[in-house]
Design a protein around this motif. Sequence first.
Motif, short mmCIF file in Angstrom:
data_model
loop_
_atom_site.label_atom_id
_atom_site.label_comp_id
_atom_site.label_asym_id
_atom_site.label_seq_id
_atom_site.Cartn_x
_atom_site.Cartn_y
_atom_site.Cartn_z
N MET A 1 0.84 -1.18 0.00
CA MET A 1 0.00 0.00 0.00
C MET A 1 0.89 1.24 0.00
O MET A 1 1.72 1.42 0.88
CB MET A 1 -0.89 -0.02 1.24
CG MET A 1 -1.80 1.14 1.36
SD MET A 1 -2.95 0.86 2.71
CE MET A 1 -3.67 2.44 2.83
N ASN A 2 0.67 2.07 -0.96
CA ASN A 2 1.45 3.30 -1.04
C ASN A 2 0.57 4.50 -0.67
O ASN A 2 -0.58 4.34 -0.26
CB ASN A 2 2.05 3.47 -2.44
CG ASN A 2 1.00 3.43 -3.53
OD1 ASN A 2 -0.18 3.62 -3.26
ND2 ASN A 2 1.43 3.20 -4.76
N GLU A 3 1.14 5.68 -0.80
CA GLU A 3 0.43 6.87 -0.37
C GLU A 3 -0.82 7.14 -1.22
O GLU A 3 -1.83 7.63 -0.71
CB GLU A 3 1.36 8.10 -0.44
CG GLU A 3 2.49 8.06 0.58
CD GLU A 3 3.70 7.30 0.05
OE1 GLU A 3 3.75 6.97 -1.16
OE2 GLU A 3 4.58 6.99 0.86
N ALA A 4 -0.75 6.83 -2.50
CA ALA A 4 -1.90 7.07 -3.38
C ALA A 4 -3.09 6.20 -2.98
O ALA A 4 -4.24 6.66 -3.00
CB ALA A 4 -1.51 6.81 -4.83
N ASP A 5 -2.82 4.95 -2.61
CA ASP A 5 -3.90 4.06 -2.17
C ASP A 5 -4.53 4.56 -0.88
O ASP A 5 -5.75 4.55 -0.72
CB ASP A 5 -3.38 2.64 -1.97
CG ASP A 5 -2.99 1.97 -3.28
OD1 ASP A 5 -3.58 2.31 -4.32
OD2 ASP A 5 -2.10 1.10 -3.25
N ALA A 6 -3.68 4.99 0.05
CA ALA A 6 -4.20 5.51 1.31
C ALA A 6 -5.04 6.77 1.09
O ALA A 6 -6.09 6.96 1.70
CB ALA A 6 -3.04 5.81 2.27
N LEU A 7 -4.59 7.64 0.20
CA LEU A 7 -5.35 8.85 -0.10
C LEU A 7 -6.67 8.53 -0.80
O LEU A 7 -7.70 9.18 -0.53
CB LEU A 7 -4.52 9.80 -0.96
CG LEU A 7 -3.38 10.51 -0.25
CD1 LEU A 7 -2.56 11.33 -1.24
CD2 LEU A 7 -3.92 11.40 0.84
N ASP A 8 -6.67 7.53 -1.68
CA ASP A 8 -7.93 7.13 -2.33
C ASP A 8 -8.93 6.60 -1.32
O ASP A 8 -10.12 6.94 -1.37
CB ASP A 8 -7.65 6.05 -3.39
CG ASP A 8 -7.00 6.61 -4.63
OD1 ASP A 8 -7.07 7.83 -4.84
OD2 ASP A 8 -6.43 5.80 -5.40
N ILE A 9 -8.46 5.80 -0.38
CA ILE A 9 -9.36 5.26 0.64
C ILE A 9 -9.85 6.37 1.57
O ILE A 9 -11.04 6.41 1.93
CB ILE A 9 -8.67 4.12 1.43
CG1 ILE A 9 -8.49 2.91 0.52
CG2 ILE A 9 -9.48 3.74 2.65
CD1 ILE A 9 -7.69 1.79 1.13
N MET A 10 -8.98 7.28 1.93
CA MET A 10 -9.40 8.40 2.78
C MET A 10 -10.40 9.30 2.06
O MET A 10 -11.37 9.76 2.67
CB MET A 10 -8.19 9.22 3.23
CG MET A 10 -7.34 8.53 4.26
SD MET A 10 -8.25 8.13 5.76
CE MET A 10 -8.65 9.75 6.35
N GLN A 11 -10.18 9.54 0.77
CA GLN A 11 -11.13 10.34 0.00
C GLN A 11 -12.48 9.65 -0.07
O GLN A 11 -13.52 10.30 0.11
CB GLN A 11 -10.59 10.58 -1.41
CG GLN A 11 -11.52 11.40 -2.27
CD GLN A 11 -11.00 11.56 -3.68
OE1 GLN A 11 -10.01 10.94 -4.07
NE2 GLN A 11 -11.68 12.38 -4.45
N ALA A 12 -12.49 8.35 -0.29
CA ALA A 12 -13.75 7.60 -0.33
C ALA A 12 -14.43 7.62 1.04
O ALA A 12 -15.66 7.70 1.13
CB ALA A 12 -13.50 6.18 -0.80
N ALA A 13 -13.65 7.53 2.11
CA ALA A 13 -14.22 7.55 3.46
C ALA A 13 -14.85 8.90 3.78
O ALA A 13 -15.97 8.97 4.31
CB ALA A 13 -13.14 7.22 4.49
N ILE A 14 -14.18 9.97 3.45
CA ILE A 14 -14.72 11.31 3.70
C ILE A 14 -15.98 11.53 2.86
O ILE A 14 -16.98 12.07 3.36
CB ILE A 14 -13.65 12.39 3.44
CG1 ILE A 14 -12.56 12.29 4.50
CG2 ILE A 14 -14.27 13.78 3.42
CD1 ILE A 14 -11.36 13.15 4.24
N TRP A 15 -15.96 11.11 1.59
CA TRP A 15 -17.12 11.27 0.75
C TRP A 15 -18.30 10.46 1.29
O TRP A 15 -19.44 10.93 1.27
CB TRP A 15 -16.80 10.87 -0.68
CG TRP A 15 -17.96 11.05 -1.60
CD1 TRP A 15 -18.70 10.09 -2.18
CD2 TRP A 15 -18.52 12.29 -2.02
NE1 TRP A 15 -19.69 10.64 -2.94
CE2 TRP A 15 -19.61 12.00 -2.86
CE3 TRP A 15 -18.22 13.62 -1.76
CZ2 TRP A 15 -20.40 12.98 -3.44
CZ3 TRP A 15 -19.00 14.60 -2.34
CH2 TRP A 15 -20.06 14.28 -3.17
N THR A 16 -18.03 9.24 1.78
CA THR A 16 -19.08 8.41 2.35
C THR A 16 -19.68 9.07 3.58
O THR A 16 -20.91 9.07 3.76
CB THR A 16 -18.53 7.01 2.71
OG1 THR A 16 -18.01 6.40 1.53
CG2 THR A 16 -19.60 6.13 3.30
#
Length: 88
Positions: A1-16
């Motif tokens: 898991m790199n930084e881009a994956d973590a940012l994608d998951i965080m973006q999806a979590a905030i949007w949810t």
Amino acid sequence: MNEADALDIMQAAIWTILVASGPAVMTAMVVGVAIAILQALTQVQEMTLTFVPKIVSIMIAIGVSAPFIGAQINLFSNLVFSRVQSGF
């Protein structure tokens, strides 16, 4: 898991969180404005007058939009579990 994956998951979590909390927040805002207008028109400045209608309306809104909220959380969970299963 790199930084881009973590940012994608965080973006999806905030949007949810924003989408799932939207119905309750919008209901509270509409009821709050309506009660504020009513208080301004009648000049009744009772602080406890705003709590009961807001709480009741928020509970009704959550009850009505529960399938939508559950679907949003399920969508996010499926996203996270599929990313974990594929190894990011």
